[in-house]
Design an enzyme around this catalytic site. Sequence first.
Site, short mmCIF file in Angstrom:
data_model
loop_
_atom_site.label_atom_id
_atom_site.label_comp_id
_atom_site.label_asym_id
_atom_site.label_seq_id
_atom_site.Cartn_x
_atom_site.Cartn_y
_atom_site.Cartn_z
N LEU A 106 32.26 78.48 35.90
CA LEU A 106 33.65 78.21 35.54
C LEU A 106 34.49 79.46 35.70
O LEU A 106 35.64 79.41 36.16
CB LEU A 106 33.74 77.68 34.10
CG LEU A 106 33.15 76.30 33.83
CD1 LEU A 106 33.24 75.96 32.35
CD2 LEU A 106 33.85 75.22 34.66
N LYS A 113 38.88 63.35 46.16
CA LYS A 113 38.17 62.16 46.62
C LYS A 113 38.17 61.05 45.58
O LYS A 113 38.17 59.86 45.92
CB LYS A 113 36.73 62.53 47.00
CG LYS A 113 35.94 61.40 47.62
CD LYS A 113 34.74 61.90 48.40
CE LYS A 113 33.70 62.55 47.53
NZ LYS A 113 32.44 62.82 48.28
N ARG A 162 22.40 82.17 39.96
CA ARG A 162 23.63 82.28 39.16
C ARG A 162 23.32 82.52 37.69
O ARG A 162 22.50 81.83 37.10
CB ARG A 162 24.46 81.00 39.30
CG ARG A 162 25.71 80.99 38.42
CD ARG A 162 26.57 79.79 38.69
NE ARG A 162 25.97 78.53 38.31
CZ ARG A 162 26.03 78.01 37.07
NH1 ARG A 162 26.63 78.66 36.10
NH2 ARG A 162 25.48 76.84 36.83
N ALA A 186 30.90 69.96 32.85
CA ALA A 186 30.27 71.20 32.41
C ALA A 186 30.13 71.23 30.90
O ALA A 186 31.13 71.30 30.17
CB ALA A 186 31.07 72.40 32.90
N HIS A 222 21.33 71.58 40.61
CA HIS A 222 22.47 71.80 39.73
C HIS A 222 23.63 72.53 40.39
O HIS A 222 24.77 72.09 40.29
CB HIS A 222 22.01 72.59 38.50
CG HIS A 222 23.05 72.77 37.45
ND1 HIS A 222 23.70 71.71 36.85
CD2 HIS A 222 23.57 73.90 36.89
CE1 HIS A 222 24.56 72.18 35.96
NE2 HIS A 222 24.52 73.50 35.98
N GLY A 251 29.57 76.78 28.58
CA GLY A 251 30.88 77.37 28.41
C GLY A 251 31.29 78.25 29.57
O GLY A 251 30.84 78.08 30.70
N ASN A 274 32.58 68.41 39.08
CA ASN A 274 31.53 69.04 38.28
C ASN A 274 32.12 69.78 37.09
O ASN A 274 31.49 69.88 36.04
CB ASN A 274 30.73 70.02 39.15
CG ASN A 274 29.51 69.38 39.77
OD1 ASN A 274 28.99 68.38 39.28
ND2 ASN A 274 29.05 69.94 40.87
N THR A 275 33.33 70.32 37.25
CA THR A 275 33.96 71.04 36.14
C THR A 275 34.06 70.15 34.91
O THR A 275 33.75 70.57 33.79
CB THR A 275 35.37 71.51 36.53
OG1 THR A 275 35.28 72.42 37.62
CG2 THR A 275 36.05 72.21 35.36
N ARG A 317 17.61 81.12 34.95
CA ARG A 317 17.34 79.72 35.24
C ARG A 317 16.26 79.52 36.29
O ARG A 317 15.47 78.59 36.21
CB ARG A 317 18.63 79.03 35.70
CG ARG A 317 19.58 78.76 34.55
CD ARG A 317 20.82 78.06 35.03
NE ARG A 317 21.68 77.76 33.89
CZ ARG A 317 22.89 77.23 34.00
NH1 ARG A 317 23.37 76.95 35.20
NH2 ARG A 317 23.62 76.98 32.94
N HIS A 343 18.62 73.33 37.62
CA HIS A 343 18.72 73.49 36.16
C HIS A 343 17.39 73.11 35.54
O HIS A 343 16.80 72.08 35.89
CB HIS A 343 19.85 72.62 35.61
CG HIS A 343 20.29 73.05 34.24
ND1 HIS A 343 19.53 72.84 33.12
CD2 HIS A 343 21.41 73.69 33.83
CE1 HIS A 343 20.17 73.33 32.07
NE2 HIS A 343 21.31 73.86 32.47
N GLU A 398 32.51 76.48 43.92
CA GLU A 398 31.12 76.30 44.34
C GLU A 398 30.96 76.17 45.85
O GLU A 398 29.92 76.53 46.40
CB GLU A 398 30.52 75.07 43.65
CG GLU A 398 29.02 74.94 43.82
CD GLU A 398 28.42 73.80 43.03
OE1 GLU A 398 27.21 73.54 43.20
OE2 GLU A 398 29.15 73.16 42.23
N GLU A 414 23.39 82.62 26.08
CA GLU A 414 22.67 81.80 27.03
C GLU A 414 21.73 82.67 27.85
O GLU A 414 21.78 83.91 27.77
CB GLU A 414 23.63 81.02 27.94
CG GLU A 414 24.43 79.98 27.18
CD GLU A 414 25.33 79.14 28.07
OE1 GLU A 414 25.24 79.27 29.30
OE2 GLU A 414 26.11 78.34 27.54
#
Length: 529
Positions: free
Chosen positions: A375, A31, A369, A42, A334, A45, A38-39, A275, A232, A358, A110
């Site tokens: 990723l 588009k 998630r 990011a 998010h 990691g 979104n990648t 999260r 998020h 996604e 994380e």
Amino acid sequence: MNRIVVIGSGIAGLTAALRLAGRHEVAVVTKGRLGESNTALAQGGIAGVLGADDTVESHIADTLEAGAGLGDAAAVRTLCTEGPERILELAAAGVAFDRDESGDWARGLEGAHSIPRILHAGGDATGRAIVEALTNALRAQVAAGRVTLLERTMLLDLATSEDGDAGEVTGVNLLRERTHDFLPADAVVLATGGAGQLYAHTTNPDGATGDGLAAAIRAGAAVSDMEFYQFHPTALAGSGFLISEAVRGAGALLLDDRGHRFMPEVDRRGELAPRDVVALAIHRRMAAQDGQPCYLDARSMPEVTSHFPSIAHGLATHGFDLATDLIPVTPAAHYFMGGISTDLDGRTSIARLFAVGEVACTGVHGANRLASNSLLEGVVFGARAAAAIDTGIDKTDEDLASAERLEASPVGEALVGTDSRAGSAVSRDELRALAWAYLGVERNDQGLRSLLHHLGERQPTVPGTRTLPNDSIGLTPQTLSERVETANLALIARSIASHALTRRESRGAHTRSDFPAPTTPLFQEAASC
């Protein structure tokens, strides 16, 4: 050679396209400009087991526990088992992952991971590094004539035949400037990302309007887990600028408006809880302090600015210093855990239609998630979809894994739809405000029904090729695409609300204030692990 159309140019779409190039006639439709996704944004990691002190079984266990008992075990095992090899392939493609003092790849920790296993590039620019490597490779394929690239081209709808229960995809209807084009295809791979622009507060870019998901719903594709939208915990208050979970993984704390650290009172893992737990805790603490934001405190972290250069720069543009200031943060939409139901090779309930990244729901994320698995999901399942197309796009899977997940997250007869070019009954701003109020961090029956009342409960339209609306004459290309996007978001909002009404419990990222407790033994078992 088969004609394959890939819609989207994030990690999942690029991975699929590159693997198909040369063996098929491949067209990549995006588009915006190539790689705008979104990648590319990011900061966090990519998770993978690449250290001798880590195991695939540990990564599987962490992913399933974060998923609050709803993760698909086969999908999670596939993700965690195949992930390391895909990461090595990214490195071979030119992604320069950060290294520690010994020269080994540095691994970060994380939330909800039991061991450091997160690889980063450029400190906090992992997505940008991956997109740069993959777009460079794709442009080389375009230059060699093995891939056709259509930029600034929007998906309108999927074209399907009438054969079979759901038919099969025969091509895509596209919007280029004011031109309505049809592109035939032997298979279509949807890699269009999420729908974060549904919400008034989001970390997602402007293009995240759920175009592929909405088109699939209109075409009759099965969807699942639509009630699970991840918020998020730490977006900069008032802007939506994302402050990666990696900052908390490196030691930053969360404080309320009195300077009190509150997360240890909520969860034994403190700031590194999953999260959904952290976002809900911040949401409720903000409600208790009359809507005032909470604060991220990284002031005691040595060299925090050099460790997170992109975040530090982004905050500086908003007048904050990561090293010396308390950073006001709030939750923001998010990542979409739900989406188009697929098997482990990206096949959907519509023949020859694949979905990856996604926009898809493999069940790998369950109700929440695990950090930095997104990723990984894109590269693993993008590769698997390409392999399935190579094997034979006529193959069907009667044991489509989505059937079980649909039973676990039923929608009954509540799923509703609309024609994307018929416009929307609400403005974009009104829709986003409604979604934030009624589909946000906490939901209830009254709010969900109120949203459906505002949007109107329309019956699904018949799938197939359609034309642009008669009242589109005189509209600018931007206005026309915005109308399509808003209608897509309205359709998705109705689907989320319908799923959320059916799930009469709180689970992972789906919190019902009127049903605050989980209801199944499966969750209790997962929670005690």
